[in-house]
Design a protein around this motif. Structure first.
Motif, PDB file in Angstrom:
ATOM      1  N   ASN A  83      -8.291   3.394   5.445  1.00  0.00           N
ATOM      2  CA  ASN A  83      -8.136   3.238   4.160  1.00  0.00           C
ATOM      3  C   ASN A  83      -6.835   3.120   3.562  1.00  0.00           C
ATOM      4  OD1 ASN A  83      -7.453   5.867   4.030  1.00  0.00           O
ATOM      5  ND2 ASN A  83      -8.540   6.242   2.137  1.00  0.00           N
ATOM      6  N   GLY A  84      -6.650   2.558   2.413  1.00  0.00           N
ATOM      7  CA  GLY A  84      -5.337   2.212   1.951  1.00  0.00           C
ATOM      8  C   GLY A  84      -5.145   2.549   0.628  1.00  0.00           C
ATOM      9  N   LEU A  85      -4.207   3.168  -0.057  1.00  0.00           N
ATOM     10  CA  LEU A  85      -3.970   3.340  -1.296  1.00  0.00           C
ATOM     11  C   LEU A  85      -3.119   2.108  -1.899  1.00  0.00           C
ATOM     12  CD1 LEU A  85      -4.113   4.919  -3.970  1.00  0.00           C
ATOM     13  CD2 LEU A  85      -1.967   6.232  -3.236  1.00  0.00           C
TER      14      LEU A  85
ATOM     15  N   ARG B 211      -2.244   0.037  -5.725  1.00  0.00           N
ATOM     16  CA  ARG B 211      -2.214   0.113  -7.114  1.00  0.00           C
ATOM     17  C   ARG B 211      -3.190   1.260  -7.693  1.00  0.00           C
ATOM     18  NH1 ARG B 211      -1.532  -6.348  -8.676  1.00  0.00           N
ATOM     19  NH2 ARG B 211       0.118  -6.739  -7.576  1.00  0.00           N
ATOM     20  N   GLY B 212      -3.113   2.442  -7.191  1.00  0.00           N
ATOM     21  CA  GLY B 212      -3.684   3.667  -7.628  1.00  0.00           C
ATOM     22  C   GLY B 212      -5.057   3.607  -7.436  1.00  0.00           C
ATOM     23  N   SER B 213      -5.715   2.680  -6.459  1.00  0.00           N
ATOM     24  CA  SER B 213      -7.050   2.763  -6.061  1.00  0.00           C
ATOM     25  C   SER B 213      -7.095   2.819  -4.578  1.00  0.00           C
ATOM     26  CB  SER B 213      -7.842   1.712  -6.586  1.00  0.00           C
ATOM     27  OG  SER B 213      -7.846   1.573  -7.966  1.00  0.00           O
ATOM     28  N   TYR B 214      -8.052   3.412  -4.097  1.00  0.00           N
ATOM     29  CA  TYR B 214      -8.199   3.581  -2.391  1.00  0.00           C
ATOM     30  C   TYR B 214      -9.236   2.414  -2.085  1.00  0.00           C
ATOM     31  CZ  TYR B 214      -5.558   7.962  -2.103  1.00  0.00           C
ATOM     32  OH  TYR B 214      -4.443   8.779  -1.813  1.00  0.00           O
ATOM     33  N   TYR B 215      -8.966   1.797  -0.974  1.00  0.00           N
ATOM     34  CA  TYR B 215      -9.855   0.726  -0.473  1.00  0.00           C
ATOM     35  C   TYR B 215     -10.149   1.296   0.847  1.00  0.00           C
ATOM     36  CZ  TYR B 215      -8.594  -2.206  -4.478  1.00  0.00           C
ATOM     37  OH  TYR B 215      -8.500  -2.519  -5.761  1.00  0.00           O
ATOM     38  N   TRP B 216     -11.232   1.002   1.254  1.00  0.00           N
ATOM     39  CA  TRP B 216     -11.916   1.175   2.589  1.00  0.00           C
ATOM     40  C   TRP B 216     -12.164   0.026   3.616  1.00  0.00           C
ATOM     41  CZ3 TRP B 216     -12.118   6.193   4.597  1.00  0.00           C
ATOM     42  CH2 TRP B 216     -11.915   7.491   3.531  1.00  0.00           C
ATOM     43  N   GLY B 217     -11.860   0.090   4.732  1.00  0.00           N
ATOM     44  CA  GLY B 217     -12.639  -0.837   5.603  1.00  0.00           C
ATOM     45  C   GLY B 217     -13.801  -0.542   6.229  1.00  0.00           C
ATOM     46  N   GLN B 218     -14.567  -1.219   6.871  1.00  0.00           N
ATOM     47  CA  GLN B 218     -15.616  -1.061   7.661  1.00  0.00           C
ATOM     48  C   GLN B 218     -15.345  -0.048   8.719  1.00  0.00           C
ATOM     49  OE1 GLN B 218     -14.111  -3.276   8.840  1.00  0.00           O
ATOM     50  NE2 GLN B 218     -14.664  -3.832  10.721  1.00  0.00           N
ATOM     51  N   GLY B 219     -16.344   0.746   9.218  1.00  0.00           N
ATOM     52  CA  GLY B 219     -15.969   1.431  10.355  1.00  0.00           C
ATOM     53  C   GLY B 219     -16.142   0.806  11.844  1.00  0.00           C
ATOM     54  N   THR B 220     -15.340   1.576  12.513  1.00  0.00           N
ATOM     55  CA  THR B 220     -15.474   0.841  13.973  1.00  0.00           C
ATOM     56  C   THR B 220     -15.811   2.325  15.013  1.00  0.00           C
ATOM     57  OG1 THR B 220     -14.342  -0.253  15.775  1.00  0.00           O
ATOM     58  CG2 THR B 220     -13.135   1.299  14.511  1.00  0.00           C
TER      59      THR B 220
ATOM     60  N   PHE C 261       0.790  -0.974  -0.054  1.00  0.00           N
ATOM     61  CA  PHE C 261       0.037  -0.042   0.043  1.00  0.00           C
ATOM     62  C   PHE C 261       0.982   1.178   0.038  1.00  0.00           C
ATOM     63  CE2 PHE C 261      -4.225  -1.584   0.834  1.00  0.00           C
ATOM     64  CZ  PHE C 261      -3.915  -2.916   1.095  1.00  0.00           C
ATOM     65  N   GLY C 262       0.548   2.146  -0.820  1.00  0.00           N
ATOM     66  CA  GLY C 262       1.236   3.451  -0.856  1.00  0.00           C
ATOM     67  C   GLY C 262       1.193   4.197   0.383  1.00  0.00           C
ATOM     68  N   LEU C 263       0.091   4.026   1.020  1.00  0.00           N
ATOM     69  CA  LEU C 263      -0.155   4.752   2.026  1.00  0.00           C
ATOM     70  C   LEU C 263      -1.307   3.935   2.700  1.00  0.00           C
ATOM     71  CD1 LEU C 263      -2.828   6.519   2.048  1.00  0.00           C
ATOM     72  CD2 LEU C 263      -1.659   8.134   0.613  1.00  0.00           C
ATOM     73  N   MET C 264      -1.513   4.155   4.223  1.00  0.00           N
ATOM     74  CA  MET C 264      -2.488   3.881   4.883  1.00  0.00           C
ATOM     75  C   MET C 264      -2.886   5.011   5.744  1.00  0.00           C
ATOM     76  SD  MET C 264      -3.116   0.499   4.277  1.00  0.00           S
ATOM     77  CE  MET C 264      -4.070   0.218   5.707  1.00  0.00           C
ATOM     78  N   ALA C 265      -4.290   5.217   5.989  1.00  0.00           N
ATOM     79  CA  ALA C 265      -4.789   6.157   6.667  1.00  0.00           C
ATOM     80  C   ALA C 265      -5.927   5.749   7.567  1.00  0.00           C
ATOM     81  CB  ALA C 265      -5.219   7.144   5.843  1.00  0.00           C
ATOM     82  N   TRP C 266      -6.370   6.699   8.705  1.00  0.00           N
ATOM     83  CA  TRP C 266      -7.414   6.570   9.396  1.00  0.00           C
ATOM     84  C   TRP C 266      -8.271   7.849   9.339  1.00  0.00           C
ATOM     85  CZ3 TRP C 266      -9.328   2.458  12.242  1.00  0.00           C
ATOM     86  CH2 TRP C 266      -8.415   1.222  12.322  1.00  0.00           C
TER      87      TRP C 266
END
Length: 114
Positions: free
Chosen positions: A95-97, A99-108, A30-35
């Motif tokens: 969420n994480g970047l 291969r050019g797309s952002y993916y999201w986890g479910q919320g907590t 992942f290019g980055l991970m974020a909250w």
């Protein structure tokens, strides 16, 4: 690609919580991970970002209180939250970047009582 967030709960003001975000693949891909977080009636806002070079950025509201980190062996990113305030109450999303797309986890849900 899947991201699974966990660790939310109810805590008193001044307390601490650690959120986890487990990735289905190699976290270093992942290019980055974020909250992010979203409080009732408010827009989703960025809380913390962790880049692959270990550089981090934080929202002003959480600087000095929250720490984002990564455990490569577990493909997991954490958000350590300390000195929690009622205004930190929100649904937290990772969420994480990849291969050019952002993916999201479910919320907590994180709820801080005064």
């Amino acid at each position: 690609v899947q991201l699974q967030a966990s660790g939310g709960g109810l805590v008193q003001a001044g307390g601490s919580l650690r959120l986890s975000c487990a990735a289905s693949g190699n976290i270093l891909s992942f290019g980055l991970m974020a909250w992010h977080r979203q409080a009732p009636g408010k827009q989703r806002e960025l809380v913390a970002v962790l880049f692959t070079n270990d550089h981090t950025n934080y929202a002003d509201a959480v600087k000095g209180r929250f720490t984002i980190s990564r455990e490569n062996a577990k493909n997991t990113v954490y958000l350590q939250m300390s000195s929690l305030k009622p205004e930190d109450t929100a649904v937290y999303y990772c969420n994480g970047l990849f291969r050019g797309s952002y993916y999201w986890g479910q919320g907590t849900q994180v709820t801080v009582s005064s």
